[in-house]
Design a protein around this motif. Sequence first.
Motif, PDB file in Angstrom:
ATOM      1  N   LEU A 104      -3.685   3.951  -2.009  1.00  0.00           N
ATOM      2  CA  LEU A 104      -3.453   5.128  -1.171  1.00  0.00           C
ATOM      3  C   LEU A 104      -2.303   4.832  -0.206  1.00  0.00           C
ATOM      4  CD1 LEU A 104      -7.157   6.098  -0.397  1.00  0.00           C
ATOM      5  CD2 LEU A 104      -5.558   7.315  -1.894  1.00  0.00           C
ATOM      6  N   PRO A 105      -1.564   5.844   0.219  1.00  0.00           N
ATOM      7  CA  PRO A 105      -0.382   5.613   1.069  1.00  0.00           C
ATOM      8  C   PRO A 105      -0.659   4.762   2.308  1.00  0.00           C
ATOM      9  CG  PRO A 105      -0.523   7.916   0.420  1.00  0.00           C
ATOM     10  CD  PRO A 105      -1.785   7.247  -0.077  1.00  0.00           C
ATOM     11  N   LYS A 106      -1.819   4.934   2.927  1.00  0.00           N
ATOM     12  CA  LYS A 106      -2.126   4.172   4.138  1.00  0.00           C
ATOM     13  C   LYS A 106      -3.347   3.266   3.958  1.00  0.00           C
ATOM     14  CE  LYS A 106      -0.098   7.588   7.221  1.00  0.00           C
ATOM     15  NZ  LYS A 106      -0.329   8.495   8.340  1.00  0.00           N
ATOM     16  N   GLY A 107      -3.747   3.016   2.719  1.00  0.00           N
ATOM     17  CA  GLY A 107      -4.875   2.126   2.463  1.00  0.00           C
ATOM     18  C   GLY A 107      -6.120   2.566   3.207  1.00  0.00           C
ATOM     19  N   ILE A 108      -6.768   1.629   3.909  1.00  0.00           N
ATOM     20  CA  ILE A 108      -7.996   1.979   4.631  1.00  0.00           C
ATOM     21  C   ILE A 108      -7.727   2.867   5.842  1.00  0.00           C
ATOM     22  CG2 ILE A 108      -9.288  -0.055   3.880  1.00  0.00           C
ATOM     23  CD1 ILE A 108      -8.797  -1.244   6.662  1.00  0.00           C
ATOM     24  N   HIS A 109      -6.463   3.033   6.186  1.00  0.00           N
ATOM     25  CA  HIS A 109      -6.101   3.900   7.315  1.00  0.00           C
ATOM     26  C   HIS A 109      -5.790   5.326   6.848  1.00  0.00           C
ATOM     27  CE1 HIS A 109      -6.111   0.337   9.778  1.00  0.00           C
ATOM     28  NE2 HIS A 109      -5.323  -0.246   8.893  1.00  0.00           N
ATOM     29  N   THR A 110      -6.029   5.605   5.577  1.00  0.00           N
ATOM     30  CA  THR A 110      -5.796   6.937   5.027  1.00  0.00           C
ATOM     31  C   THR A 110      -6.839   7.912   5.561  1.00  0.00           C
ATOM     32  OG1 THR A 110      -4.900   5.993   2.989  1.00  0.00           O
ATOM     33  CG2 THR A 110      -5.662   8.278   2.879  1.00  0.00           C
ATOM     34  N   PRO A 111      -6.393   9.042   6.129  1.00  0.00           N
ATOM     35  CA  PRO A 111      -7.356  10.045   6.598  1.00  0.00           C
ATOM     36  C   PRO A 111      -8.080  10.685   5.416  1.00  0.00           C
ATOM     37  CG  PRO A 111      -5.168  10.425   7.534  1.00  0.00           C
ATOM     38  CD  PRO A 111      -5.014   9.400   6.449  1.00  0.00           C
ATOM     39  N   LEU A 112      -9.359  10.954   5.608  1.00  0.00           N
ATOM     40  CA  LEU A 112     -10.154  11.627   4.588  1.00  0.00           C
ATOM     41  C   LEU A 112     -10.137  13.121   4.846  1.00  0.00           C
ATOM     42  CD1 LEU A 112     -13.231   9.237   4.508  1.00  0.00           C
ATOM     43  CD2 LEU A 112     -11.532   9.536   2.697  1.00  0.00           C
ATOM     44  N   GLY A 113     -10.008  13.898   3.774  1.00  0.00           N
ATOM     45  CA  GLY A 113     -10.102  15.342   3.906  1.00  0.00           C
ATOM     46  C   GLY A 113     -11.556  15.748   4.088  1.00  0.00           C
TER      47      GLY A 113
END
Length: 195
Positions: A104-113
């Motif tokens: 994912l673009p930000k890994g574990i820092h990716t915001p969830l929808g």
Amino acid sequence: LSMTVPKGTVYGLVGPNGAGKSTAIRHLTGVYVPDSGEITFESGGATAAVCPGLRSLVTYVAQEKVVFSGTIGDCLRMAAPTASEAELEQALRAACAWDFVSRLPKGIHTPLGERGAGLSEGQIQRLAIARALLSPAPLMLLDEATSALDLETERQVLSNILSGNTYRTVVVTTHRPTVLRSCARVYNIKEGVTE
């Protein structure tokens, strides 16, 4: 239902839809209180009846997968607020989720929808399992928790959960025979009684 589940083992609950598997799981969480009989935890010679105050002893992955707003890391830390990024990665790897999260673009820092928008049901399921793995609770309840996974991923996730497990007891409900191969014992609920 009468059963004793020893520490560090995996037990299965099976039966047709409506037999009472999820109800039994909800009793183990303390959400439901039995009309008669008792549910107890025993540890170090001490015994305590299951009640809402003992919910910290249980981690639960429901049929309805729940992810929360915020980042993936925020969602996982609900079970372990002080978990390091290395611990999050370890739980994601055990849940077979690290491969997709790391891309994912930000890994574990990716915001969830909302409700995990943008992720598949299987991905949401693996995040819920990773969150449960971060919990120190000695009892893990998996209520159809691997139903959206393909058989190979399911097998790997269950193997990872059990690998080196000596302190955590796992109770699973399932309709899939592959899950039952991991169980030390399987209780079949039929017409309100167990076999």
